[in-house]
Structures are given as structure tokens and as C-alpha cells.
Design a protein around this motif. Structure first.
Motif, mmCIF file in Angstrom:
data_model
loop_
_atom_site.group_PDB
_atom_site.id
_atom_site.type_symbol
_atom_site.label_atom_id
_atom_site.label_comp_id
_atom_site.label_asym_id
_atom_site.label_seq_id
_atom_site.Cartn_x
_atom_site.Cartn_y
_atom_site.Cartn_z
ATOM 1 N N ALA A 10 -4.427 -0.001 -9.426
ATOM 2 C CA ALA A 10 -5.052 0.356 -8.144
ATOM 3 C C ALA A 10 -4.104 0.074 -6.974
ATOM 4 C CB ALA A 10 -6.365 -0.405 -7.968
ATOM 5 N N LEU A 11 -3.423 -1.074 -6.999
ATOM 6 C CA LEU A 11 -2.506 -1.402 -5.910
ATOM 7 C C LEU A 11 -1.317 -0.439 -5.894
ATOM 8 C CD1 LEU A 11 -1.611 -3.056 -3.513
ATOM 9 C CD2 LEU A 11 -0.741 -4.799 -5.090
ATOM 10 N N LEU A 12 -0.758 -0.125 -7.055
ATOM 11 C CA LEU A 12 0.343 0.846 -7.105
ATOM 12 C C LEU A 12 -0.095 2.202 -6.565
ATOM 13 C CD1 LEU A 12 2.185 0.269 -10.490
ATOM 14 C CD2 LEU A 12 3.166 0.117 -8.209
ATOM 15 N N ALA A 13 -1.293 2.627 -6.911
ATOM 16 C CA ALA A 13 -1.803 3.914 -6.428
ATOM 17 C C ALA A 13 -1.927 3.907 -4.908
ATOM 18 C CB ALA A 13 -3.151 4.227 -7.075
ATOM 19 N N GLU A 14 -2.432 2.812 -4.340
ATOM 20 C CA GLU A 14 -2.566 2.714 -2.880
ATOM 21 C C GLU A 14 -1.206 2.675 -2.194
ATOM 22 O OE1 GLU A 14 -5.239 2.997 -0.848
ATOM 23 O OE2 GLU A 14 -6.247 3.562 -2.698
ATOM 24 N N MET A 15 -0.263 1.932 -2.771
ATOM 25 C CA MET A 15 1.066 1.837 -2.162
ATOM 26 C C MET A 15 1.757 3.197 -2.158
ATOM 27 S SD MET A 15 2.486 -1.713 -3.807
ATOM 28 C CE MET A 15 4.098 -1.615 -3.016
ATOM 29 N N THR A 16 1.747 3.887 -3.296
ATOM 30 C CA THR A 16 2.436 5.176 -3.360
ATOM 31 C C THR A 16 1.735 6.208 -2.481
ATOM 32 O OG1 THR A 16 1.267 5.718 -5.419
ATOM 33 C CG2 THR A 16 3.478 4.777 -5.623
ATOM 34 N N ARG A 17 0.403 6.180 -2.437
ATOM 35 C CA ARG A 17 -0.344 7.099 -1.573
ATOM 36 C C ARG A 17 0.019 6.874 -0.118
ATOM 37 N NH1 ARG A 17 -3.576 6.378 2.049
ATOM 38 N NH2 ARG A 17 -3.993 4.256 1.415
ATOM 39 N N ALA A 18 0.032 5.598 0.299
ATOM 40 C CA ALA A 18 0.334 5.277 1.690
ATOM 41 C C ALA A 18 1.753 5.690 2.058
ATOM 42 C CB ALA A 18 0.139 3.784 1.936
ATOM 43 N N LEU A 19 2.712 5.436 1.184
ATOM 44 C CA LEU A 19 4.098 5.812 1.474
ATOM 45 C C LEU A 19 4.270 7.327 1.528
ATOM 46 C CD1 LEU A 19 5.870 3.093 -0.651
ATOM 47 C CD2 LEU A 19 6.004 3.325 1.830
ATOM 48 N N LEU A 20 3.611 8.046 0.631
ATOM 49 C CA LEU A 20 3.696 9.508 0.650
ATOM 50 C C LEU A 20 3.002 10.099 1.874
ATOM 51 C CD1 LEU A 20 3.224 10.298 -3.130
ATOM 52 C CD2 LEU A 20 5.235 10.845 -1.738
ATOM 53 N N ASP A 21 1.890 9.479 2.311
ATOM 54 C CA ASP A 21 1.225 9.940 3.533
ATOM 55 C C ASP A 21 2.133 9.776 4.738
ATOM 56 O OD1 ASP A 21 -1.037 10.609 2.119
ATOM 57 O OD2 ASP A 21 -2.236 8.894 2.820
ATOM 58 N N GLN A 22 2.837 8.659 4.807
ATOM 59 C CA GLN A 22 3.722 8.375 5.934
ATOM 60 C C GLN A 22 5.014 9.200 5.869
ATOM 61 O OE1 GLN A 22 3.300 6.258 8.646
ATOM 62 N NE2 GLN A 22 1.181 6.165 7.951
ATOM 63 N N HIS A 23 5.509 9.440 4.663
ATOM 64 C CA HIS A 23 6.812 10.098 4.493
ATOM 65 C C HIS A 23 6.786 11.099 3.354
ATOM 66 C CE1 HIS A 23 8.717 7.692 7.500
ATOM 67 N NE2 HIS A 23 8.017 6.688 7.024
ATOM 68 N N PRO A 24 6.223 12.278 3.587
ATOM 69 C CA PRO A 24 6.178 13.275 2.516
ATOM 70 C C PRO A 24 7.563 13.747 2.071
ATOM 71 C CG PRO A 24 5.365 14.189 4.589
ATOM 72 C CD PRO A 24 5.579 12.721 4.804
ATOM 73 N N GLU A 25 8.596 13.485 2.866
ATOM 74 C CA GLU A 25 9.947 13.913 2.483
ATOM 75 C C GLU A 25 10.479 13.181 1.248
ATOM 76 O OE1 GLU A 25 10.819 10.609 5.554
ATOM 77 O OE2 GLU A 25 9.282 12.134 5.236
ATOM 78 N N ILE A 26 9.848 12.078 0.846
ATOM 79 C CA ILE A 26 10.298 11.404 -0.382
ATOM 80 C C ILE A 26 9.774 12.120 -1.626
ATOM 81 C CG2 ILE A 26 10.652 9.170 0.742
ATOM 82 C CD1 ILE A 26 8.049 8.197 -0.517
ATOM 83 N N GLU A 27 8.918 13.111 -1.429
ATOM 84 C CA GLU A 27 8.455 14.079 -2.437
ATOM 85 C C GLU A 27 7.545 13.525 -3.516
ATOM 86 O OE1 GLU A 27 11.856 16.116 -4.001
ATOM 87 O OE2 GLU A 27 12.456 16.848 -2.020
ATOM 88 N N ALA A 81 6.121 -0.552 5.251
ATOM 89 C CA ALA A 81 5.038 -1.371 4.723
ATOM 90 C C ALA A 81 4.020 -1.693 5.808
ATOM 91 C CB ALA A 81 5.597 -2.652 4.129
ATOM 92 N N ALA A 82 4.502 -2.036 6.994
ATOM 93 C CA ALA A 82 3.593 -2.329 8.103
ATOM 94 C C ALA A 82 2.798 -1.082 8.479
ATOM 95 C CB ALA A 82 4.371 -2.849 9.301
ATOM 96 N N ALA A 83 3.475 0.062 8.523
ATOM 97 C CA ALA A 83 2.796 1.308 8.861
ATOM 98 C C ALA A 83 1.789 1.709 7.790
ATOM 99 C CB ALA A 83 3.818 2.426 9.055
ATOM 100 N N SER A 84 2.050 1.329 6.568
ATOM 101 C CA SER A 84 1.169 1.691 5.467
ATOM 102 C C SER A 84 0.016 0.716 5.288
ATOM 103 C CB SER A 84 1.972 1.725 4.156
ATOM 104 O OG SER A 84 3.039 2.606 4.266
ATOM 105 N N GLY A 85 0.016 -0.373 6.036
ATOM 106 C CA GLY A 85 -1.060 -1.341 5.913
ATOM 107 C C GLY A 85 -0.810 -2.414 4.888
ATOM 108 N N LEU A 86 0.405 -2.527 4.364
ATOM 109 C CA LEU A 86 0.667 -3.538 3.343
ATOM 110 C C LEU A 86 0.713 -4.947 3.914
ATOM 111 C CD1 LEU A 86 3.376 -1.863 1.115
ATOM 112 C CD2 LEU A 86 0.982 -2.192 0.609
ATOM 113 N N ASP A 87 0.863 -5.071 5.225
ATOM 114 C CA ASP A 87 0.943 -6.399 5.820
ATOM 115 C C ASP A 87 -0.433 -6.978 6.097
ATOM 116 O OD1 ASP A 87 2.789 -8.295 6.220
ATOM 117 O OD2 ASP A 87 3.413 -7.663 8.199
#
Length: 174
Positions: free
Chosen positions: A24-41, A97-103
Motif C-alpha cells: 500500500a505504501l509503495l502504491a501511494e509513493m509511486t502514485r504521488a510521484l507520477l502525479d507530480q512528475h508524469p515525465e518519469i513515465e 517527497a514534501a510535495a507528495s505528502g511523504l513528510d
């Protein structure tokens, strides 16, 4: 005579509970990073997951920890105007990480920032919860994420083929 009730011993989560939280945590982290930066594909597995001894025990039974698959972005995170993006990735990782809410709370995960272990050569940012669940965001050309669980009791009722959210579930045999 009166007796004082014994205080309950703290429990240790099961393997299934732990694997579920890691996934669940991995899914949230990858979702948040992809939402913030879709260029990482997207993300792909660079190293497989593993369960290993925690070096501790609970009521005489050896406990384990789970190290998730290392998930690496399919494309690098580019920063416009950056002459040396690799050297800036530690800062980028912290900002992402801060932008994604990980902090702070991340959909049910109360994580707080912790220091990387001494001697770490790759730029990274780390967060941990009170149960020892640790999230890592590593920047070295491409973004990488992984999660390391706290101690759990071995033995699974329904073992997962992987805790990676990008691994398709196993197909039943007809």
C-alpha cells in the motif's frame, strides 16, 4: 489478596499484514510521484523483494523484515536549467517527497523524516513510522523508491508473489 492484571505484551504484525502495508505504501509513493512528475513515465522493478531476518525475536520466535522491490523510474527526472542534475537529486528527492505528502500523513501512513545511514553514497531521503516501516526515495539519475518493513512474525496464510504495486497478480492455474 488482589492481583494486578498483567500488562499486555506488545504484538508483532503478521507477514500478511506487513506485506499488505508495504504494498500500500509503495502504491501511494509511486502514485504521488507520477502525479507530480508524469515525465518519469512510470516505474519498473530493478531489484527483487526479499524477506530477511530482523536479527531480533518475539517470545522466542525469530522475526523478519521485508525489503520491497527497488522500483526505478522509467525516465530520469529532468530539471530545466540544471547543469548538474545528478548532484541536485538529493534536493529534488526531498522536494518531491514534501510535495507528495511523504513528510506527513500519506493516506494512513504517519511518516517522519529520518537521516540516511552514515556512509550512504547515493542522494536519498528517508521516512519512518513508529512501527519501523521505512520509505526511501533515492536519486541517482532516475528516481528509485523502496520500503523496508519493521519486524514481523514469519508465516503467511496467503503469500504474495510480490509486494510491488507494478507486478501483476499471479494468474490462477486452470
Amino acid at each position: 489478596m488482589s492481583s494486578v492484571p498483567a500488562s499486555p505484551e506488545p504484538s508483532v504484525p503478521t507477514q500478511d499484514e506487513t506485506h499488505g502495508r508495504v504494498r500500500a505504501l509503495l502504491a501511494e509513493m509511486t502514485r504521488a510521484l507520477l502525479d507530480q512528475h508524469p515525465e518519469i513515465e512510470g516505474f519498473e522493478e530493478a531489484r527483487p523483494f526479499r524477506d530477511r531476518s530482523s536479527g531480533g525475536s518475539w517470545q522466542g520466535l525469530g522475526t523478519m523484515v521485508h525489503v520491497s522491490s527497488l522500483l526505478v523510474s522509467q525516465a530520469p527526472l529532468h530539471r530545466a536549467g540544471s547543469a548538474r542534475p545528478a548532484e541536485e537529486l538529493c534536493t529534488v528527492a526531498e522536494l518531491e517527497a514534501a510535495a507528495s505528502g511523504l513528510d506527513g500523513p500519506l493516506r494512513g501512513f504517519a511518516l517522519h523524516r529520518v537521516e540516511a545511514p552514515p556512509g550512504t553514497s547515493l542522494p536519498q531521503a528517508r521516512w519512518r513510522d513508529e512501527d519501523g516501516l521505512t520509505a526511501e526515495l533515492i536519486g541517482a539519475g532516475r528516481l528509485a523508491v523502496r520500503v523496508i518493513s519493521g519486524a514481523f512474525l514469519p508465516g503467511s496464510v496467503q503469500p504474495l508473489s510480490s509486494t510491488s504495486p507494478i507486478t501483476p497478480p499471479p494468474r490462477p492455474v486452470p
